[in-house]
Design an enzyme around this catalytic site. Structure first.
Site, PDB file in Angstrom:
ATOM      1  N   ASP A 107       0.847  -1.173  -0.035  1.00 30.60           N
ATOM      2  CA  ASP A 107      -0.065   0.092   0.035  1.00 30.60           C
ATOM      3  C   ASP A 107       0.724   1.279  -0.131  1.00 30.60           C
ATOM      4  O   ASP A 107       0.513   2.361  -0.657  1.00 30.60           O
ATOM      5  CB  ASP A 107      -0.760  -0.080   1.246  1.00 30.60           C
ATOM      6  CG  ASP A 107      -1.938  -1.114   1.128  1.00 30.60           C
ATOM      7  OD1 ASP A 107      -2.000  -1.711   0.239  1.00 30.60           O
ATOM      8  OD2 ASP A 107      -2.648  -1.085   2.125  1.00 30.60           O
TER       9      ASP A 107
ATOM     10  N   TYR B  41       2.217   1.913  -3.491  1.00 31.75           N
ATOM     11  CA  TYR B  41       1.046   2.429  -4.363  1.00 31.75           C
ATOM     12  C   TYR B  41       0.807   3.958  -3.831  1.00 31.75           C
ATOM     13  O   TYR B  41       0.691   4.961  -4.624  1.00 31.75           O
ATOM     14  CB  TYR B  41      -0.048   1.742  -4.110  1.00 31.75           C
ATOM     15  CG  TYR B  41      -1.309   2.260  -4.527  1.00 31.75           C
ATOM     16  CD1 TYR B  41      -1.596   1.784  -5.894  1.00 31.75           C
ATOM     17  CD2 TYR B  41      -2.440   3.311  -3.982  1.00 31.75           C
ATOM     18  CE1 TYR B  41      -2.794   2.429  -6.757  1.00 31.75           C
ATOM     19  CE2 TYR B  41      -3.317   3.569  -4.749  1.00 31.75           C
ATOM     20  CZ  TYR B  41      -3.723   3.275  -6.002  1.00 31.75           C
ATOM     21  OH  TYR B  41      -4.719   3.716  -6.653  1.00 31.75           O
ATOM     22  N   ASP B  42       0.684   4.197  -2.274  1.00 27.35           N
ATOM     23  CA  ASP B  42       0.657   5.685  -2.199  1.00 27.35           C
ATOM     24  C   ASP B  42       1.594   6.633  -2.717  1.00 27.35           C
ATOM     25  O   ASP B  42       1.231   7.645  -2.989  1.00 27.35           O
ATOM     26  CB  ASP B  42       0.583   5.735  -0.645  1.00 27.35           C
ATOM     27  CG  ASP B  42      -0.828   4.969   0.047  1.00 27.35           C
ATOM     28  OD1 ASP B  42      -1.733   4.783  -0.840  1.00 27.35           O
ATOM     29  OD2 ASP B  42      -0.883   4.672   1.129  1.00 27.35           O
TER      30      ASP B  42
ATOM     31  N   SER C 194     -35.812  -5.237 -17.412  1.00 21.66           N
ATOM     32  CA  SER C 194     -35.868  -5.919 -16.188  1.00 21.66           C
ATOM     33  C   SER C 194     -36.010  -7.360 -16.390  1.00 21.66           C
ATOM     34  O   SER C 194     -36.371  -7.685 -17.650  1.00 21.66           O
ATOM     35  CB  SER C 194     -36.451  -5.310 -15.029  1.00 21.66           C
ATOM     36  OG  SER C 194     -37.984  -5.480 -15.715  1.00 21.66           O
ATOM     37  N   LEU C 195     -36.058  -8.404 -15.381  1.00 21.97           N
ATOM     38  CA  LEU C 195     -36.131  -9.641 -16.073  1.00 21.97           C
ATOM     39  C   LEU C 195     -37.528 -10.207 -15.117  1.00 21.97           C
ATOM     40  O   LEU C 195     -37.857  -9.650 -14.153  1.00 21.97           O
ATOM     41  CB  LEU C 195     -35.022 -10.498 -15.209  1.00 21.97           C
ATOM     42  CG  LEU C 195     -33.922 -10.132 -15.837  1.00 21.97           C
ATOM     43  CD1 LEU C 195     -32.475 -11.063 -14.951  1.00 21.97           C
ATOM     44  CD2 LEU C 195     -33.630 -10.601 -17.145  1.00 21.97           C
TER      45      LEU C 195
ATOM     46  N   ASP D 135     -27.476  -8.954  -5.599  1.00 23.37           N
ATOM     47  CA  ASP D 135     -28.607  -8.232  -4.793  1.00 23.37           C
ATOM     48  C   ASP D 135     -28.167  -6.717  -4.582  1.00 23.37           C
ATOM     49  O   ASP D 135     -27.884  -6.664  -3.289  1.00 23.37           O
ATOM     50  CB  ASP D 135     -29.211  -8.999  -3.520  1.00 23.37           C
ATOM     51  CG  ASP D 135     -30.410  -8.355  -3.259  1.00 23.37           C
ATOM     52  OD1 ASP D 135     -30.962  -7.721  -3.944  1.00 23.37           O
ATOM     53  OD2 ASP D 135     -30.977  -8.884  -2.031  1.00 23.37           O
TER      54      ASP D 135
ATOM     55  N   ARG E 140     -30.647   2.823 -13.432  1.00 20.52           N
ATOM     56  CA  ARG E 140     -31.348   2.349 -14.384  1.00 20.52           C
ATOM     57  C   ARG E 140     -32.621   3.320 -14.245  1.00 20.52           C
ATOM     58  O   ARG E 140     -33.193   3.454 -15.573  1.00 20.52           O
ATOM     59  CB  ARG E 140     -31.837   0.861 -13.809  1.00 20.52           C
ATOM     60  CG  ARG E 140     -32.835   0.176 -14.722  1.00 20.52           C
ATOM     61  CD  ARG E 140     -33.171  -1.107 -14.193  1.00 20.52           C
ATOM     62  NE  ARG E 140     -33.999  -1.771 -15.097  1.00 20.52           N
ATOM     63  CZ  ARG E 140     -35.390  -1.614 -14.865  1.00 20.52           C
ATOM     64  NH1 ARG E 140     -35.871  -0.928 -13.702  1.00 20.52           N
ATOM     65  NH2 ARG E 140     -36.324  -1.991 -15.593  1.00 20.52           N
TER      66      ARG E 140
ATOM     67  N   GLU F 190     -23.791  -4.684 -11.813  1.00 21.97           N
ATOM     68  CA  GLU F 190     -24.459  -4.423 -10.248  1.00 21.97           C
ATOM     69  C   GLU F 190     -23.312  -3.793  -9.351  1.00 21.97           C
ATOM     70  O   GLU F 190     -22.236  -4.137  -9.399  1.00 21.97           O
ATOM     71  CB  GLU F 190     -24.757  -5.802  -9.693  1.00 21.97           C
ATOM     72  CG  GLU F 190     -26.088  -5.661  -8.932  1.00 21.97           C
ATOM     73  CD  GLU F 190     -27.384  -5.558  -9.480  1.00 21.97           C
ATOM     74  OE1 GLU F 190     -27.315  -5.419 -10.657  1.00 21.97           O
ATOM     75  OE2 GLU F 190     -28.479  -5.626  -8.748  1.00 21.97           O
TER      76      GLU F 190
ATOM     77  N   TYR G 138     -22.141  -7.788 -16.046  1.00 23.83           N
ATOM     78  CA  TYR G 138     -22.888  -8.936 -16.529  1.00 23.83           C
ATOM     79  C   TYR G 138     -23.437  -8.562 -17.887  1.00 23.83           C
ATOM     80  O   TYR G 138     -24.367  -9.552 -18.406  1.00 23.83           O
ATOM     81  CB  TYR G 138     -23.921  -9.485 -15.524  1.00 23.83           C
ATOM     82  CG  TYR G 138     -24.779  -8.446 -15.107  1.00 23.83           C
ATOM     83  CD1 TYR G 138     -25.741  -7.799 -15.815  1.00 23.83           C
ATOM     84  CD2 TYR G 138     -24.774  -8.229 -13.620  1.00 23.83           C
ATOM     85  CE1 TYR G 138     -26.483  -7.051 -15.336  1.00 23.83           C
ATOM     86  CE2 TYR G 138     -25.676  -7.368 -13.044  1.00 23.83           C
ATOM     87  CZ  TYR G 138     -26.526  -6.843 -13.899  1.00 23.83           C
ATOM     88  OH  TYR G 138     -27.251  -5.594 -13.412  1.00 23.83           O
TER      89      TYR G 138
ATOM     90  N   LYS H 129     -29.741 -16.872 -18.859  1.00 29.31           N
ATOM     91  CA  LYS H 129     -29.565 -16.105 -20.248  1.00 29.31           C
ATOM     92  C   LYS H 129     -29.509 -17.168 -21.373  1.00 29.31           C
ATOM     93  O   LYS H 129     -28.428 -18.010 -21.301  1.00 29.31           O
ATOM     94  CB  LYS H 129     -28.627 -15.177 -20.226  1.00 29.31           C
ATOM     95  CG  LYS H 129     -28.787 -14.171 -19.200  1.00 29.31           C
ATOM     96  CD  LYS H 129     -27.559 -13.112 -19.039  1.00 29.31           C
ATOM     97  CE  LYS H 129     -27.789 -12.234 -17.824  1.00 29.31           C
ATOM     98  NZ  LYS H 129     -26.742 -11.205 -17.474  1.00 29.31           N
TER      99      LYS H 129
ATOM    100  N   LYS I 198     -35.479 -17.194  -9.130  1.00 31.72           N
ATOM    101  CA  LYS I 198     -35.244 -16.401  -7.583  1.00 31.72           C
ATOM    102  C   LYS I 198     -35.445 -17.858  -6.691  1.00 31.72           C
ATOM    103  O   LYS I 198     -36.189 -18.685  -6.777  1.00 31.72           O
ATOM    104  CB  LYS I 198     -36.302 -15.674  -7.320  1.00 31.72           C
ATOM    105  CG  LYS I 198     -36.486 -14.509  -8.366  1.00 31.72           C
ATOM    106  CD  LYS I 198     -35.988 -13.058  -7.678  1.00 31.72           C
ATOM    107  CE  LYS I 198     -37.065 -12.031  -7.003  1.00 31.72           C
ATOM    108  NZ  LYS I 198     -36.669 -10.917  -6.909  1.00 31.72           N
TER     109      LYS I 198
ATOM    110  N   CYS J  78     -38.150 -15.318  37.415  1.00 35.31           N
ATOM    111  CA  CYS J  78     -37.672 -16.312  36.604  1.00 35.31           C
ATOM    112  C   CYS J  78     -38.479 -17.369  36.287  1.00 35.31           C
ATOM    113  O   CYS J  78     -39.061 -18.014  37.141  1.00 35.31           O
ATOM    114  CB  CYS J  78     -36.232 -16.790  37.182  1.00 35.31           C
ATOM    115  SG  CYS J  78     -35.532 -17.882  36.278  1.00 35.31           S
TER     116      CYS J  78
ATOM    117  N   CYS K 106     -36.904 -20.594  38.311  1.00 36.84           N
ATOM    118  CA  CYS K 106     -36.581 -20.840  39.558  1.00 36.84           C
ATOM    119  C   CYS K 106     -37.663 -19.643  40.426  1.00 36.84           C
ATOM    120  O   CYS K 106     -37.781 -19.895  41.790  1.00 36.84           O
ATOM    121  CB  CYS K 106     -34.984 -20.437  40.125  1.00 36.84           C
ATOM    122  SG  CYS K 106     -34.743 -18.826  39.933  1.00 36.84           S
TER     123      CYS K 106
ATOM    124  N   CYS L  41     -31.455 -13.098  35.823  1.00 38.95           N
ATOM    125  CA  CYS L  41     -32.042 -13.983  36.967  1.00 38.95           C
ATOM    126  C   CYS L  41     -30.820 -13.797  38.002  1.00 38.95           C
ATOM    127  O   CYS L  41     -29.773 -14.421  37.378  1.00 38.95           O
ATOM    128  CB  CYS L  41     -32.384 -15.244  36.698  1.00 38.95           C
ATOM    129  SG  CYS L  41     -32.377 -16.352  37.923  1.00 38.95           S
TER     130      CYS L  41
ATOM    131  N   CYS M 165     -30.262 -21.074  40.265  1.00 41.85           N
ATOM    132  CA  CYS M 165     -31.334 -21.224  39.335  1.00 41.85           C
ATOM    133  C   CYS M 165     -30.716 -22.499  38.567  1.00 41.85           C
ATOM    134  O   CYS M 165     -29.863 -22.640  37.675  1.00 41.85           O
ATOM    135  CB  CYS M 165     -31.544 -20.185  38.494  1.00 41.85           C
ATOM    136  SG  CYS M 165     -32.667 -20.291  37.007  1.00 41.85           S
TER     137      CYS M 165
END
Ligand code: IVH
Length: 669
Positions: free
Chosen positions: A33, A36-37, A82-83, A117, A136, A172, A224, A287, A311, A405, A408, A423, A428
């Site tokens: 990292d 990269y930085d 949409s599907l 999802d 969309r 998505e 996709y 598909k 689904k 309780c 007991c 309790c 107990c």
């Protein structure tokens, strides 16, 4: 002169986007990292000196946009369809039959994908450069959220191979469950309202008007769909391959299927395995692979006839709440539980669900007799999420939380600021049973065969009352052998298992005692720092808090546990029974140059793994513990050291960098 800098800028951009690709798309970073930085900083500096050379697809421009009041509207060049949904094998076979009828005798294949999802988005590229990103919307028009989408590191700002003309990539935007949970915890700490689920969280994030905020949220992307006149290949599956070559993340779970049977197995597989994925899916998408056949099948209304969403069974169901029961935990915690009319939801029949605590019941105004909505979340634990008010019986009244309780009869307590009732009667029977079950469980004393039913039986007969009584069970041999369901053999088997538990290591014993807030991890830290029971009993709160990972709440709970005379007696009896009450390190040689030296490791070592380092130290007689205390002899520091370093500095512990450490172990061996 300028062209040299220009060349450096160009090569930094290429290299940086290459590293972004390796990190965010392939999940195989090849540099640290820090490196990269540093590279990014160099590019930022050069662009600051030469703002005339900044281009919108430069890696520095991911978080470039300024906050907006409203998103401009985008009209999709090709509508975002949409599907249609299907939910059963029968429906998917009907879909297949329609495909077959339209295509006639021709052969066809399906591409099966996961149904992520999240939120559908579309990204447009001109000459290989990202120029626009949109939601969309209603499928015809959506919001222009280009600046927000640019912050998603797995969306390439520039394609990895040069591409002329224009193309659109759809996919998505989603959030992984773990990222979502972490983010929600932070929100709650900051006093902000938590999101309901990863999908809402992704949706809410993309609606933010400030790209800087979006950049801080852990969004992911999966592509996709490719829509492009010139660049599309003959099959959808090949298009996905093309997207991958251009640098887009595509799903590794996509499969080509040549029959509806295979489609059904794919659906069944993911219905059963969905929890193993790090993100939520709500079904699979099927598909037709050939683009020519897709065109032949066409579109009706707003959905294509060449694709369908298959689904999973709903994870929500309505059922009747028969009663609210109270469960008593081993520490006396009272948990209200819903007794439900059995209902099939998300793949199994459910008749019990947690109601958490009194406040939860009050907030949702849950009453016995109500019809409630039961939901299975990502963790599969069913919960009651709401009440169907319209179905409430006429004579129903607000649920009053019981004040005694159920096991007991003692009065229940709820202290201020606590969500739970307790309790407080340690005699107990529910608590007694819970403590013994915990003591015998795996990870604790691991007493095979001593499950709930047997603990119940023995406690009810008065054979055992505390965990120490377990070790006296052999003296009740005759009684046990004569019990229903018992015999010589089964009794011996149990006694053997109990005998074996005496050799469980000290940290298991500490965990098995069931001290509030002391899980297996804390138990390990405690024995690392207090290797005998006497040292642990003798430690006050301040001393305990010196152990990294032990906060005030844990320290208080430990001190309180050992201050109780019943518990002290219990420890005495366990010790008498020869249960381990100190650390026994069998591997530890009594000679070696590092005998008596205690090491703590922090950060990452280059030459060897932590486990290897530990073995080397132990082979030389030294000891490795998890946290720094004044008893630590050396702190070994790798790269990216943690907070242990600060602690060691304040305590004046001797520090060893990797080179010095290697010198010591090499010259010693
Ligand atoms: S294809 C014409 N593939 O499901 C093709 N959609 O109602 C349109 N989705 O809005 C979409 N995973 O948000 C496709 N692998 C996948 C998908 C997927 C999730 C969502 C997408 C779309 C909705 C379909």
């Amino acid at each position: 002169m300028h062209s040299r800098i220009q060349r450096e800028i160009e090569s930094l951009r290429t290299e940086l986007s290459d590293h972004e690709y390796r990190y965010y798309v392939l999940a195989q970073p090849t540099i640290t990292d820090e490196a990269y930085d540093a590279m990014m900083q160099r590019l930022v500096d050069l662009e600051r000196q030469h703002p005339e050379w900044i281009t919108p697809e430069s890696p520095t421009q991911r978080v470039g946009g300024i906050p907006t009041k409203e998103f401009p509207t985008v009209t999709h060049k090709i509508p975002m369809l949409s599907l249609a949904n299907t939910y059963s094998e029968e429906e998917i076979r009907n879909f297949d039959r329609r495909v077959q009828e339209t295509l006639g005798q021709k052969k066809y294949r399906y591409v099966c994908e996961l149904k992520f999802d999240g939120i559908a988005i579309s990204v447009r590229y001109e000459n290989g450069i990202m120029v626009q990103g949109a939601t969309r919307g209603d499928g015809i028009q959506g919001d222009d959220i280009t600046q927000n989408l640019k912050t998603i590191r797995s969306i390439p700002l520039r394609l990895r191979t040069s591409v002329r003309g224009s193309l659109e990539v759809r996919g998505e935007a989603y959030m992984k469950r773990a990222d979502f949970q972490r983010m929600n915890e932070e929100r709650q700490l900051a006093g902000e309202k938590p999101f309901v689920n990863p999908r809402n969280s992704a949706a809410g994030t993309l609606k933010l008007q400030d790209p800087k905020l979006v950049a801080q949220r852990p969004l992911n992307f999966v592509a996709y769909f490719l829509s492009s006149g010139e660049h599309a290949r003959a099959n959808h599956y090949d298009n996905l391959q093309q997207l991958k070559e251009w640098g887009f993340p595509t799903s590794t779970h996509t499969r080509l299927c040549s029959s509806v049977e295979e489609v059904v197995s794919y659906w069944k597989l993911w219905e059963a395995q969905r929890e193993t994925l790090p993100f939520d899916i709500d079904g699979v998408v099927v598909k037709v692979d050939s683009i020519a056949q897709q065109e032949q099948l066409g579109v009706i209304a707003k959905s294509p006839r060449w694709a369908v969403a298959f689904k999973f069974a709903s994870r929500k169901a309505e059922t009747k709440l028969l009663n609210i029961l109270l469960q008593v935990g081993r520490l006396g915690t009272i948990t209200p539980v819903a007794a439900l009319e059995p209902v099939f939801v998300g793949g199994s029949t459910v008749s019990r669900a947690t109601l958490h605590n009194e406040d939860y019941i009050r907030e949702l105004d849950i009453r016995p007799g109500d019809t409630v909505v039961l939901e299975k979340g990502g963790d599969v634990i069913p919960k009651v999420s709401s009440v169907v008010q319209s179905k409430r019986p006429e004579q129903s009244s607000v649920f009053q939380f019981p004040q005694t309780c159920p096991e007991c009869g003692s009065k229940l307590f709820r202290s201020e600021g606590e969500a739970n009732y307790y309790c407080e009667n340690s005699d107990c029977p529910a608590q007694i049973k819970g403590r013994i079950e915990h003591f015998a469980s795996r990870g604790a004393m691991d007493i095979e065969g001593l499950g709930e039913a047997i603990v119940d039986q023995f406690v009810n007969l008065g054979l055992i009352k505390t965990v120490a009584d377990l070790y006296a069970l052999p003296s009740h041999r005759q009684t046990i052998v004569e019990l229903d369901g018992w015999g010589q053999k089964s009794a011996d088997k149990l006694f053997n298992a109990i005998e074996k538990s005496k050799s469980r290591p000290f940290e298991h014993v500490i965990y098995a005692l069931g001290i509030r807030h002391v899980g297996a991890g804390i138990a390990q830290l405690l024995v690392d720092n207090f290797p005998t029971i006497h040292q642990l009993i003798g430690a006050n709160e301040e001393k305990l808090r010196h152990v990294a990972g032990v906060g005030p709440q844990i320290a208080e709970s430990i001190v309180r546990f050992f201050a109780d005379p019943h518990n002290r007696l219990l420890i005495d009896r366990l010790q008498h029974a020869s249960v381990q009450m100190s650390v026994h390190n069998n591997r530890k040689p009594s000679s070696g140059v590092l005998v008596g030296k205690t090491f703590v490791l922090t950060g990452t070592l280059n030459a060897l793994t932590r486990e290897e380092a530990k073995q080397r130290i132990e082979a030389l007689g030294g000891k490795v513990v998890g946290s720094v205390s004044k008893n630590t002899s050396y702190l070994v520091i790798g790269s990216d050291p943690g907070t242990k370093l600060e602690k060691a500095k304040t305590l004046g512990i001797q520090l060893l960098d990797e080179e010095k450490f290697l010198n010591i172990i090499q010259s010693a061996s």
